[in-house]
Enzyme design. Structure first.
Site, PDB file in Angstrom:
ATOM      1  N   GLU A 225     -16.371  -5.396 -19.703  1.00 28.82           N
ATOM      2  CA  GLU A 225     -17.412  -5.656 -18.716  1.00 28.82           C
ATOM      3  C   GLU A 225     -18.213  -4.383 -18.419  1.00 28.82           C
ATOM      4  O   GLU A 225     -19.386  -4.449 -18.046  1.00 28.82           O
ATOM      5  CB  GLU A 225     -16.788  -6.205 -17.421  1.00 28.82           C
ATOM      6  CG  GLU A 225     -16.275  -7.641 -17.506  1.00 28.82           C
ATOM      7  CD  GLU A 225     -14.927  -7.816 -18.218  1.00 28.82           C
ATOM      8  OE1 GLU A 225     -14.286  -6.795 -18.545  1.00 28.82           O
ATOM      9  OE2 GLU A 225     -14.512  -8.968 -18.452  1.00 28.82           O
ATOM     10  N   GLU A 274     -12.535 -21.677  -0.879  1.00 25.72           N
ATOM     11  CA  GLU A 274     -13.097 -21.587  -2.225  1.00 25.72           C
ATOM     12  C   GLU A 274     -14.596 -21.882  -2.246  1.00 25.72           C
ATOM     13  O   GLU A 274     -15.139 -22.382  -1.267  1.00 25.72           O
ATOM     14  CB  GLU A 274     -12.393 -22.585  -3.151  1.00 25.72           C
ATOM     15  CG  GLU A 274     -10.905 -22.357  -3.302  1.00 25.72           C
ATOM     16  CD  GLU A 274     -10.569 -21.146  -4.161  1.00 25.72           C
ATOM     17  OE1 GLU A 274     -11.506 -20.547  -4.724  1.00 25.72           O
ATOM     18  OE2 GLU A 274      -9.388 -20.798  -4.250  1.00 25.72           O
TER      19      GLU A 274
END
Ligand SMILES: Cc1cc2nc3c(=O)[nH]c(=O)nc-3n(C[C@H](O)[C@H](O)[C@H](O)COP(=O)(O)O)c2cc1C
Ligand SMILES: [Mn+2]
Length: 473
Positions: A225, A274
């Site tokens: 990344e 979430e």
């Protein structure tokens, strides 16, 4: 391009999109203000200062990239572009990104303050309880977890740096949550643990927004990344070797933890609100990090990015729709003029100029295949702006005959986070759901006879806005 989180905040301020807030409580209040702000049309970024119970210098930055404008800014794309044009610019930029390995530098801003061993006490830093029923404080809601694959290659091994949430469990203990065993962090941890070894790691709280974006991308195993973030910025991410682990740590990071995950050691983690707007599960076991050292900058800034009820989402441009758009092109589906996701990724829309019968369905099936957790996939004609939910629903209500233009795909890609999969099914390992494909396009065989629209075309509306927009402000 901004150099680090601080410079990014300055740019946001210059756009008039920053609000400074004093005196907010990390228990529920910072999360609550963040959620209300993210639900507003102007959706400001927030810098919490003088946080209740903490010395003035300890700050928290939220809603960093929640608006389309700031998501574009973080990507180095003109923030003045309209959202769909900005996403297209990102899709084009993503196709030709040049991977950039990080550059090792000789000093690091995060070394301004060090706390080691028995002196480590994470209570020093404000860690919010973001949602009312969360299982505890989460210092990492947008933090990056850095690990090295133990199967080292010639280049010193693959460095994974992605986002996993971090709950605080005491003076020097946090948990790292891997959603499933396929997460790269989980795979790397398993490799150390299978050899009976602790897994070294660093947690970066308050990172460069390009790293925040890279940490969300689905990159293949073996790809770092860091290199993707360097590609976004057009300059390498500067890293400094962690004093204890040797892991490359972004030199401009705000607050860094170094330590390890002792083999097969877990603590109950969560629950945590979430991005679907629900709690997905009760507390579950998660690996425990023993924090051996903490480093931080003067007046450190924690980057907070709590999941929130849709349509609020970490990124104001639907990055995964850009990937779907790219995949459609790669699969040979021509004439796509846009792709977007609404309801925080839970609905995908593709706009295209139909060339042949079956063209729209071909696009829909590719898009459905790549739509994580999205139950709704819509295809619209080229005159409909997929980023405008009102326009999309107008097309659904006027161009789609449900008895002819709906399809259901079963056993498709979802997740254990899906609130509509019954608990008993999840217990049997079911994480798939069904998706509805809504063809909200004029039927191709008689497209020439379809009633013409009375409203301005997108181009005509833009021309009016350009000429008369000031009067309407
Ligand atoms: C703000 C934010 C928080 C996230 N939290 C988690 C998390 O707690 N656990 C998890 O497994 N994935 C989480 N994700 C998703 C992963 O970061 C993402 O899927 C990433 O691609 C995984 O990286 P990997 O392929 O290197 O494992 C989060 C993403 C964002 C943007
Ligand atoms: Mn990865």
């Amino acid at each position: 391009m901004y150099q680090d989180l601080r410079e990014f905040i300055e740019r946001v301020d210059a756009l008039g999109a920053l609000r400074r807030i004093e005196g907010a409580d990390p228990r529920h209040e910072i999360g609550g203000i963040t959620e209300v702000a993210a639900g507003r049309a102007d959706c400001p970024a927030l810098l919490f200062e003088a946080i209740k119970g903490f010395p003035r210098g300890y700050r928290i930055f939220t809603n960093a990239t929640v608006s389309p404008q700031r998501a574009a800014l973080a990507l180095g794309i003109d923030p003045a572009l309209r959202p769909l044009d900005a996403l297209k610019a990102w899709m084009e930029k993503r196709k030709t990104l040049q991977s950039r390995p990080p550059a090792v530098v000789k000093d690091a801003a995060f070394l301004q303050h060090t706390i080691k061993g028995n002196d480590v006490d994470l209570a020093k830093f404000p860690a919010p309880i973001w949602h009312r029923h969360d299982g505890g404080p989460f210092i990492g809601s947008g933090s990056i977890v850095i690990m090295r694959d133990p199967d080292r290659g010639d280049d010193g091994g693959w460095i994974n740096a992605s986002i996993y949430r971090i709950q605080v469990h005491g003076r020097n203990k946090v948990t790292v949550q891997f959603d499933h065993a396929g997460r790269h962090g989980a795979i790397i941890t398993r490799k150390y643990w299978d050899q009976g070894k602790p897994c070294p790691l660093a947690v970066v709280n308050g990172e460069d927004p390009a790293l925040f974006i890279a940490g969300f991308e689905y990159l293949p195993a073996g790809q770092s990344e860091y290199e993707f973030a360097g590609a976004i910025k057009g300059a390498p991410i500067e890293v400094y070797p962690g004093p204890l682990t040797g892991l490359p740590i972004p030199a401009h990071a705000e607050i860094v933890f170094e330590g390890h995950l002792p083999p097969d050691t877990t603590l109950p983690e969560g629950p945590f609100g979430e991005f679907t707007g629900y709690y997905a599960s009760e507390a579950r076991p998660a690996p425990v990090m023993e924090v051996a050292a903490v480093y931080y900058r003067d007046d450190p800034i924690l980057l907070g990015s709590p999941p929130m009820k849709p349509p609020r989402f970490h990124f104001g441009l639907p990055f995964r729709a850009a990937t779907i758009w790219q995949n459609l092109e790669a699969a040979g589906v021509t004439d796509v003029v846009g792709a977007w996701q609404h309801v925080s990724q839970l609905m995908t829309v593709v706009a295209l100029r139909q060339r042949y019968d079956g063209h729209a369905k071909r696009a829909a099936l590719v898009a459905a295949a790549h739509s994580y957790m999205a139950r709704i996939v819509v295809v619209v004609d080229e005159d409909v702006d997929p980023s405008n939910l009102n326009d999309v629903m107008w097309a659904v209500a006027t161009r789609c005959e449900p008895s002819e233009q709906l399809d259901i795909v079963r056993n498709a890609w979802s997740s254990a986070l899906d609130p509509r999969i019954p608990a008993a099914d999840k217990a049997r390992g079911i994480t798939s759901h069904s998706k509805v494909i809504i063809e909200a396009c004029r039927p191709f065989p008689w497209i020439g006879q379809f009633p013409p629209t009375s409203a301005l075309s997108l181009a005509e509306a833009r021309a009016v806005e350009e000429k008369w927009g000031d009067v309407l402000k």
